[in-house]
Structures are given as structure tokens and as C-alpha cells.
Write a protein that holds these residues in place. Structure first.
Motif, PDB file in Angstrom:
ATOM      1  N   HIS A  59      34.444  47.807 -18.777  1.00  0.00           N
ATOM      2  CA  HIS A  59      33.083  48.287 -18.533  1.00  0.00           C
ATOM      3  C   HIS A  59      33.194  49.573 -17.486  1.00  0.00           C
ATOM      4  CE1 HIS A  59      32.809  45.220 -15.318  1.00  0.00           C
ATOM      5  NE2 HIS A  59      31.993  46.270 -14.740  1.00  0.00           N
ATOM      6  N   ILE A  60      32.187  50.438 -17.559  1.00  0.00           N
ATOM      7  CA  ILE A  60      31.706  51.484 -16.737  1.00  0.00           C
ATOM      8  C   ILE A  60      30.310  51.172 -16.088  1.00  0.00           C
ATOM      9  CG2 ILE A  60      31.358  53.780 -15.913  1.00  0.00           C
ATOM     10  CD1 ILE A  60      33.295  54.603 -18.495  1.00  0.00           C
ATOM     11  N   SER A  61      30.278  50.787 -14.765  1.00  0.00           N
ATOM     12  CA  SER A  61      29.120  50.429 -14.246  1.00  0.00           C
ATOM     13  C   SER A  61      28.294  51.147 -12.988  1.00  0.00           C
ATOM     14  CB  SER A  61      29.024  48.961 -14.128  1.00  0.00           C
ATOM     15  OG  SER A  61      29.753  48.622 -13.043  1.00  0.00           O
ATOM     16  N   ASP A  62      27.420  50.893 -12.379  1.00  0.00           N
ATOM     17  CA  ASP A  62      26.713  51.277 -11.313  1.00  0.00           C
ATOM     18  C   ASP A  62      26.862  52.736 -11.134  1.00  0.00           C
ATOM     19  OD1 ASP A  62      25.509  50.953  -8.894  1.00  0.00           O
ATOM     20  OD2 ASP A  62      27.473  50.234  -7.595  1.00  0.00           O
ATOM     21  N   THR A  63      27.145  53.445 -10.073  1.00  0.00           N
ATOM     22  CA  THR A  63      26.766  54.955 -10.105  1.00  0.00           C
ATOM     23  C   THR A  63      27.970  55.749 -10.426  1.00  0.00           C
ATOM     24  OG1 THR A  63      27.226  54.675  -7.693  1.00  0.00           O
ATOM     25  CG2 THR A  63      24.970  54.804  -8.493  1.00  0.00           C
ATOM     26  N   SER A  64      28.872  55.190 -11.218  1.00  0.00           N
ATOM     27  CA  SER A  64      30.186  55.783 -11.720  1.00  0.00           C
ATOM     28  C   SER A  64      30.149  56.942 -12.275  1.00  0.00           C
ATOM     29  CB  SER A  64      30.935  54.843 -12.406  1.00  0.00           C
ATOM     30  OG  SER A  64      31.374  53.568 -11.687  1.00  0.00           O
ATOM     31  N   ASP A  65      30.980  57.926 -12.002  1.00  0.00           N
ATOM     32  CA  ASP A  65      31.209  58.978 -12.529  1.00  0.00           C
ATOM     33  C   ASP A  65      32.515  59.284 -13.464  1.00  0.00           C
ATOM     34  OD1 ASP A  65      30.808  61.675 -13.475  1.00  0.00           O
ATOM     35  OD2 ASP A  65      30.843  62.749 -11.644  1.00  0.00           O
ATOM     36  N   VAL A  66      32.514  59.239 -14.591  1.00  0.00           N
ATOM     37  CA  VAL A  66      33.700  59.284 -15.431  1.00  0.00           C
ATOM     38  C   VAL A  66      33.647  60.435 -16.308  1.00  0.00           C
ATOM     39  CG1 VAL A  66      35.112  58.292 -17.033  1.00  0.00           C
ATOM     40  CG2 VAL A  66      34.043  56.844 -15.282  1.00  0.00           C
ATOM     41  N   ASP A  67      34.746  61.634 -16.009  1.00  0.00           N
ATOM     42  CA  ASP A  67      34.699  62.830 -16.843  1.00  0.00           C
ATOM     43  C   ASP A  67      36.032  62.921 -17.207  1.00  0.00           C
ATOM     44  OD1 ASP A  67      31.985  63.883 -16.041  1.00  0.00           O
ATOM     45  OD2 ASP A  67      32.914  64.020 -14.024  1.00  0.00           O
ATOM     46  N   ALA A  68      36.070  63.319 -18.554  1.00  0.00           N
ATOM     47  CA  ALA A  68      37.321  63.777 -19.347  1.00  0.00           C
ATOM     48  C   ALA A  68      37.116  64.887 -20.335  1.00  0.00           C
ATOM     49  CB  ALA A  68      37.988  62.429 -19.849  1.00  0.00           C
ATOM     50  N   THR A  69      38.268  65.870 -20.347  1.00  0.00           N
ATOM     51  CA  THR A  69      38.337  66.610 -21.207  1.00  0.00           C
ATOM     52  C   THR A  69      38.498  66.438 -22.697  1.00  0.00           C
ATOM     53  OG1 THR A  69      40.491  67.334 -20.948  1.00  0.00           O
ATOM     54  CG2 THR A  69      38.975  68.554 -19.428  1.00  0.00           C
ATOM     55  N   GLY A  70      39.097  65.141 -22.642  1.00  0.00           N
ATOM     56  CA  GLY A  70      39.259  64.660 -24.153  1.00  0.00           C
ATOM     57  C   GLY A  70      38.705  63.303 -24.032  1.00  0.00           C
ATOM     58  N   LEU A  71      39.337  62.238 -24.736  1.00  0.00           N
ATOM     59  CA  LEU A  71      38.716  60.945 -25.209  1.00  0.00           C
ATOM     60  C   LEU A  71      38.343  60.118 -23.924  1.00  0.00           C
ATOM     61  CD1 LEU A  71      38.137  58.644 -27.492  1.00  0.00           C
ATOM     62  CD2 LEU A  71      40.556  58.140 -26.989  1.00  0.00           C
ATOM     63  N   ILE A  72      37.265  59.510 -24.021  1.00  0.00           N
ATOM     64  CA  ILE A  72      37.109  58.296 -23.004  1.00  0.00           C
ATOM     65  C   ILE A  72      36.822  57.051 -23.893  1.00  0.00           C
ATOM     66  CG2 ILE A  72      35.490  57.191 -21.400  1.00  0.00           C
ATOM     67  CD1 ILE A  72      34.439  60.083 -20.647  1.00  0.00           C
ATOM     68  N   GLY A  73      38.009  56.128 -23.646  1.00  0.00           N
ATOM     69  CA  GLY A  73      37.860  54.857 -24.538  1.00  0.00           C
ATOM     70  C   GLY A  73      37.848  53.593 -23.752  1.00  0.00           C
TER      71      GLY A  73
END
Length: 194
Positions: free
Chosen positions: A157-171
Motif C-alpha cells: 500500500h501507499i498511505s499517509d502523506t506519501s508522494d509517489v511519482d513515476a514517468t511509467g508504471l506504478i504497480g
């Protein structure tokens, strides 16, 4: 920060092999028992948290947690007497009350990459047998019990105030494969009552 891929992998291989056996021989009364109790309770964890920054540029960020847990258990007894009783008990658990946890996550973290992959996987296997036997000229009685449980938490999982950035796939993937094979059996032979 990295010019190449960033990989964080956590892996556990827990194995228990257990044998409990007993025997009794008597011209009068014979009683015996065997008990096998086995528990695996692990936390396997790959994560980014606490405001951490992971920057792989245009490369991949991989967080992977995996667990392979195996219990092979046997409990058995045999008794021979004028009067004989016996019991065999096998109790096995992989995880109790959500204690067996396989986690891959970003919590209050900053992750950047060409692709971002979070995966958690569990493979749990229990093979258990409890066998009891009694031979008597008068009375014989026996019992066999096998109790087995698999209770895993598998979470990506991704939670709280996370910032996840990708130019392609986020899986994000979470997979669980659980198998229980169980046998309980007994044989009583007596001249009068069994």
C-alpha cells in the motif's frame, strides 16, 4: 538519490520439521500420548517511511517483501497391554491473530522513478499427521487430533502523506498462496472392547 534502479527486498524462509512419538508396552495397563505444537509468526517488511526521499531518476524503484513458511509435523503413539489407551495431537499455526505480516509500502515517503513497484507475497504450507494405535486383550481406546491454521496479512500500500511519482508504471501487488494437508487416524484392537 540514485542514477540507477533502487531495490529493497526483504525475504524470509521459515521451516519447522517436528516429530513427537511415544510407545507403551505392559502386561497390565498402558497409557501414553504425544503432542506436537508448532508456530511461525514473522514480520517481513520492505518500506519507505518517515519522510524519506528515494529518487531513482528514470530508473525503477522496487520494494518487495516475500515469505515462504513451511511446517511438517507428525505426532504418533502405539500401546500394547491388557488395557491400553493413547492419544496423538498435532497443533500447527502460521500466523496467529494477524501476527504473520508480509508488507511492502510507502508511508509518509517521497518516491520518484521511471517506474515504481510495491509487491508482497506469501507462500504458506502445513503438512500434518496424527496417528494413534492400541492393541489390547481387554479394553483399548485412542484418539488422534490435528489442528491447523494459516492466518497471514499480506499487504502492499501507499498511505499517509506519501508522494509517489513515476514517468511509467506504478504497480502494487499482494498475493497469498496457502496450503494445508492434514491426516488424523487411529486403530484400536481389543479382545473385549475397542
Amino acid at each position: 538519490s540514485s542514477g540507477g534502479a533502487v531495490e529493497l527486498r526483504a525475504t524470509s524462509h521459515a521451516t519447522i520439521a517436528s516429530i513427537a512419538a511415544s510407545g507403551a508396552l505392559s502386561t497390565g495397563f498402558a497409557g501414553n500420548g504425544s503432542v506436537s505444537v508448532n508456530l511461525i509468526d514473522n514480520t517481513v517488511d520492505a518500506h519507505v517511511s518517515g519522510g524519506a526521499l528515494v529518487d531513482a531518476g528514470g530508473s525503477a524503484v522496487i520494494l518487495h517483501a516475500s515469505d515462504v513458511s513451511t511446517i511438517d509435523s507428525f505426532a504418533g503413539n502405539v500401546g500394547a497391554a491388557a488395557a491400553a489407551i493413547g492419544a496423538a495431537v498435532a497443533t500447527n499455526a502460521i500466523g496467529t491473530h494477524g501476527g504473520h505480516r508480509i508488507l511492502a509500502y510507502v508511508d509518509d515517503g517521497d518516491v520518484r522513478g521511471g517506474s515504481v513497484s510495491l509487491s508482497a507475497s506469501a507462500t504458506s504450507d502445513i503438512t500434518s499427521a496424527a496417528v494413534s494405535g492400541a492393541l489390547s486383550g481387554a479394553f483399548s481406546g485412542n484418539a488422534s487430533v490435528t489442528l491447523n491454521e494459516i492466518a497471514s496479512v499480506v499487504d502492499a500500500h501507499i498511505s499517509d502523506t506519501s508522494d509517489v511519482d513515476a514517468t511509467g508504471l506504478i504497480g502494487l501487488t499482494a498475493s497469498d498462496s496457502a496450503t494445508i494437508r492434514s491426516l488424523a487416524g487411529n486403530v484400536s484392537i481389543a479382545g473385549t472392547a475397542a
